[in-house]
Design a protein around this motif. Structure first.
Motif, mmCIF file in Angstrom:
data_model
loop_
_atom_site.group_PDB
_atom_site.id
_atom_site.type_symbol
_atom_site.label_atom_id
_atom_site.label_comp_id
_atom_site.label_asym_id
_atom_site.label_seq_id
_atom_site.Cartn_x
_atom_site.Cartn_y
_atom_site.Cartn_z
ATOM 1 N N ALA A 1 0.832 -1.207 0.000
ATOM 2 C CA ALA A 1 0.000 0.000 0.000
ATOM 3 C C ALA A 1 0.865 1.255 0.000
ATOM 4 C CB ALA A 1 -0.933 -0.010 1.205
ATOM 5 N N SER A 2 1.980 1.214 0.732
ATOM 6 C CA SER A 2 2.880 2.372 0.774
ATOM 7 C C SER A 2 3.410 2.718 -0.606
ATOM 8 C CB SER A 2 4.059 2.092 1.713
ATOM 9 O OG SER A 2 3.627 1.973 3.039
ATOM 10 N N ALA A 3 3.644 1.686 -1.407
ATOM 11 C CA ALA A 3 4.184 1.890 -2.752
ATOM 12 C C ALA A 3 3.083 2.027 -3.800
ATOM 13 C CB ALA A 3 5.100 0.728 -3.117
ATOM 14 N N ASN A 4 1.827 2.135 -3.330
ATOM 15 C CA ASN A 4 0.673 2.256 -4.237
ATOM 16 C C ASN A 4 0.574 1.081 -5.205
ATOM 17 O OD1 ASN A 4 -0.267 4.787 -3.232
ATOM 18 N ND2 ASN A 4 1.388 5.797 -4.353
ATOM 19 N N ILE A 5 0.983 -0.099 -4.735
ATOM 20 C CA ILE A 5 0.907 -1.296 -5.570
ATOM 21 C C ILE A 5 -0.436 -1.990 -5.399
ATOM 22 C CG2 ILE A 5 1.881 -3.602 -5.943
ATOM 23 C CD1 ILE A 5 4.587 -2.459 -5.109
ATOM 24 N N SER A 6 -0.863 -2.131 -4.134
ATOM 25 C CA SER A 6 -2.078 -2.891 -3.872
ATOM 26 C C SER A 6 -2.587 -2.601 -2.468
ATOM 27 C CB SER A 6 -1.787 -4.395 -4.012
ATOM 28 O OG SER A 6 -2.849 -5.168 -3.498
ATOM 29 N N LYS A 7 -3.902 -2.730 -2.298
ATOM 30 C CA LYS A 7 -4.520 -2.629 -0.977
ATOM 31 C C LYS A 7 -4.986 -4.007 -0.498
ATOM 32 C CE LYS A 7 -4.560 2.003 -0.869
ATOM 33 N NZ LYS A 7 -3.884 2.842 0.145
ATOM 34 N N GLU A 8 -4.523 -5.046 -1.165
ATOM 35 C CA GLU A 8 -5.000 -6.395 -0.890
ATOM 36 C C GLU A 8 -4.617 -6.899 0.496
ATOM 37 O OE1 GLU A 8 -7.052 -8.387 -2.752
ATOM 38 O OE2 GLU A 8 -7.300 -6.522 -3.871
ATOM 39 N N ASN A 9 -3.590 -6.319 1.089
ATOM 40 C CA ASN A 9 -3.139 -6.811 2.392
ATOM 41 C C ASN A 9 -4.075 -6.428 3.530
ATOM 42 O OD1 ASN A 9 -0.791 -8.113 1.465
ATOM 43 N ND2 ASN A 9 0.339 -6.185 1.448
ATOM 44 N N LEU A 10 -5.076 -5.586 3.253
ATOM 45 C CA LEU A 10 -6.007 -5.190 4.307
ATOM 46 C C LEU A 10 -6.699 -6.405 4.922
ATOM 47 C CD1 LEU A 10 -7.362 -2.942 5.930
ATOM 48 C CD2 LEU A 10 -9.107 -2.794 4.141
ATOM 49 N N LYS A 11 -6.927 -7.439 4.118
ATOM 50 C CA LYS A 11 -7.588 -8.632 4.655
ATOM 51 C C LYS A 11 -6.717 -9.303 5.718
ATOM 52 C CE LYS A 11 -5.888 -11.451 0.787
ATOM 53 N NZ LYS A 11 -6.280 -12.204 -0.427
ATOM 54 N N PHE A 12 -5.393 -9.256 5.522
ATOM 55 C CA PHE A 12 -4.499 -9.825 6.528
ATOM 56 C C PHE A 12 -4.505 -8.974 7.795
ATOM 57 C CE2 PHE A 12 -2.483 -11.178 2.459
ATOM 58 C CZ PHE A 12 -2.710 -12.540 2.600
ATOM 59 N N ILE A 13 -4.600 -7.664 7.605
ATOM 60 C CA ILE A 13 -4.639 -6.761 8.751
ATOM 61 C C ILE A 13 -5.857 -7.071 9.617
ATOM 62 C CG2 ILE A 13 -4.563 -4.363 9.475
ATOM 63 C CD1 ILE A 13 -2.225 -5.326 7.617
ATOM 64 N N GLN A 14 -6.990 -7.239 8.968
ATOM 65 C CA GLN A 14 -8.220 -7.538 9.696
ATOM 66 C C GLN A 14 -8.112 -8.882 10.415
ATOM 67 O OE1 GLN A 14 -11.746 -7.244 7.310
ATOM 68 N NE2 GLN A 14 -13.120 -7.330 9.073
ATOM 69 N N GLN A 15 -7.514 -9.864 9.766
ATOM 70 C CA GLN A 15 -7.357 -11.180 10.385
ATOM 71 C C GLN A 15 -6.416 -11.127 11.585
ATOM 72 O OE1 GLN A 15 -6.372 -14.142 7.363
ATOM 73 N NE2 GLN A 15 -7.858 -13.216 5.970
ATOM 74 N N ILE A 16 -5.393 -10.280 11.508
ATOM 75 C CA ILE A 16 -4.494 -10.113 12.655
ATOM 76 C C ILE A 16 -5.264 -9.547 13.840
ATOM 77 C CG2 ILE A 16 -2.563 -8.743 13.546
ATOM 78 C CD1 ILE A 16 -1.238 -9.057 10.801
ATOM 79 N N CYS A 17 -6.089 -8.537 13.574
ATOM 80 C CA CYS A 17 -6.884 -7.928 14.648
ATOM 81 C C CYS A 17 -7.827 -8.941 15.289
ATOM 82 C CB CYS A 17 -7.682 -6.745 14.109
ATOM 83 S SG CYS A 17 -6.676 -5.345 13.585
ATOM 84 N N GLU A 18 -8.375 -9.831 14.476
ATOM 85 C CA GLU A 18 -9.293 -10.843 14.987
ATOM 86 C C GLU A 18 -8.560 -11.943 15.749
ATOM 87 O OE1 GLU A 18 -11.174 -12.078 11.411
ATOM 88 O OE2 GLU A 18 -12.569 -10.373 11.333
ATOM 89 N N ALA A 19 -7.277 -12.154 15.413
ATOM 90 C CA ALA A 19 -6.531 -13.276 15.981
ATOM 91 C C ALA A 19 -5.917 -12.967 17.338
ATOM 92 C CB ALA A 19 -5.433 -13.714 15.012
ATOM 93 N N VAL A 20 -5.611 -11.700 17.592
ATOM 94 C CA VAL A 20 -4.952 -11.341 18.850
ATOM 95 C C VAL A 20 -5.834 -10.378 19.639
ATOM 96 C CG1 VAL A 20 -2.638 -11.697 17.933
ATOM 97 C CG2 VAL A 20 -3.682 -9.435 17.766
ATOM 98 N N ILE A 21 -5.671 -10.396 20.946
ATOM 99 C CA ILE A 21 -6.518 -9.560 21.807
ATOM 100 C C ILE A 21 -5.721 -8.391 22.376
ATOM 101 C CG2 ILE A 21 -8.145 -11.379 22.396
ATOM 102 C CD1 ILE A 21 -6.543 -11.803 24.992
ATOM 103 N N ILE A 22 -4.784 -7.909 21.579
ATOM 104 C CA ILE A 22 -3.972 -6.757 21.970
ATOM 105 C C ILE A 22 -4.104 -5.686 20.893
ATOM 106 C CG2 ILE A 22 -2.313 -8.034 23.377
ATOM 107 C CD1 ILE A 22 -0.471 -8.151 20.947
ATOM 108 N N PRO A 23 -3.791 -4.435 21.219
ATOM 109 C CA PRO A 23 -3.898 -3.366 20.221
ATOM 110 C C PRO A 23 -2.960 -3.589 19.036
ATOM 111 C CG PRO A 23 -3.744 -2.452 22.432
ATOM 112 C CD PRO A 23 -3.432 -3.911 22.554
ATOM 113 N N VAL A 24 -3.476 -3.328 17.846
ATOM 114 C CA VAL A 24 -2.687 -3.397 16.619
ATOM 115 C C VAL A 24 -2.706 -2.018 15.978
ATOM 116 C CG1 VAL A 24 -2.438 -4.449 14.341
ATOM 117 C CG2 VAL A 24 -3.289 -5.822 16.265
ATOM 118 N N GLU A 25 -1.518 -1.453 15.749
ATOM 119 C CA GLU A 25 -1.449 -0.185 15.030
ATOM 120 C C GLU A 25 -0.974 -0.455 13.612
ATOM 121 O OE1 GLU A 25 1.216 2.441 17.112
ATOM 122 O OE2 GLU A 25 2.983 1.613 16.110
ATOM 123 N N PHE A 26 -1.383 0.419 12.699
ATOM 124 C CA PHE A 26 -1.142 0.144 11.277
ATOM 125 C C PHE A 26 -0.667 1.389 10.551
ATOM 126 C CE2 PHE A 26 -2.758 0.431 6.925
ATOM 127 C CZ PHE A 26 -2.155 -0.682 6.354
ATOM 128 N N GLY A 27 0.288 1.193 9.655
ATOM 129 C CA GLY A 27 0.736 2.268 8.790
ATOM 130 C C GLY A 27 1.001 1.743 7.397
#
Length: 250
Positions: free
Chosen positions: A58-84
């Motif tokens: 996403a930083s390189a404007n290649i793809s936003k496809e990794n958002l699904k992994f971000i969401q899965q990380i948030c669902e998998a752990v019970i601690i705060p996740v920050e994203f950039g």
């Protein structure tokens, strides 16, 4: 006695966890695993209290496809996740926070579109919006370090504080992923000049670097993002969290 929160970093490129040197995914990028979600679970099992995730596609404007992994990380752990990574509009920030992210780290948007950044800051509050200051040779860089702004980091920090920012993530890009030691003075100057909280990023190679950061931190540098040193077992993970967060350095 100062405590420092150790935040492991998960850098994602093409759906995989990678090591990125000096903010350039193409430069000596090494894969640390095929499953970012599994990596998040590992860090949680090692007693991490928060996780920092960067989407280099996403930083390189290649793809936003990794958002699904971000969401899965948030669902998998019970601690705060920050994203950039690649967030450039109010709507993108909203979508990311709605996916379960605790807070977002914004750099280029604050430089490119301060009005949109102000809108997001006002709506979501400074608790949810962290300003990233990436620096090369005392100059703020944006867009994955590709654009040199000509702005001094302290000037940029003061400008952002006046907009309402209360926390910065500060990175000396040339030390990022290099294990060459942290630029403590850069983080310290921004913290002391603005009075804002600072999360340090870049250069940590092991216990001694973490201790030097803690010794200089005061109360404003309250956390540190560590990537390569953790992945390459530069210190026992359980010990480093226990020591850093208790403030009991010897």
């Amino acid at each position: 006695m100062n405590n420092i929160l150790v935040i492991p970093s998960i850098d994602i490129k093409n759906g995989k966890t990678v090591r990125v040197v000096q903010g350039i995914p193409e430069l000596n990028s090494v894969e640390y695993g095929n499953d970012p979600i599994e990596m998040a679970l590992i860090w949680r099992a090692e007693n991490a209290k928060a996780i920092h995730v960067v989407d280099f596609d996403a930083s390189a404007n290649i793809s936003k496809e990794n958002l699904k992994f971000i969401q899965q990380i948030c669902e998998a752990v019970i601690i705060p996740v920050e994203f950039g990574g690649g967030l450039s509009t109010y709507d993108e920030i909203k979508k990311t926070l709605d996916a379960g992210i605790y807070r977002v780290v914004i750099g280029s948007m604050a430089y490119d579109n301060p009005k949109e950044f102000q809108k997001a800051l006002d709506h979501f509050t400074p608790t949810k919006i962290v300003a990233a200051i990436d620096v090369i040779n005392d100059e703020v860089v944006v867009h994955g370090r590709k654009i040199h702004t000509g702005i001094k980091p302290l000037d940029f920090a003061i400008r952002l504080k006046e907009m309402g920012v209360t926390r910065f993530t500060v990175t000396d890009v040339m030390r990022n992923g290099m294990l060459t030691g942290p630029n403590v003075e850069l983080s310290k100057k921004i913290a002391m000049t603005t009075g804002c909280k600072v999360t340090h990023s870049g250069g940590i190679s092991g216990y001694n670097d973490l201790k030097s950061l803690k010794d200089a931190a005061g109360t404003l540098i309250d956390s540190v993002i560590i990537g390569r040193a953790l992945y390459e077992n530069r210190f026992p993970c359980q010990k480093i969290w226990r020591v850093a967060e208790s403030g009991l350095f010897s």
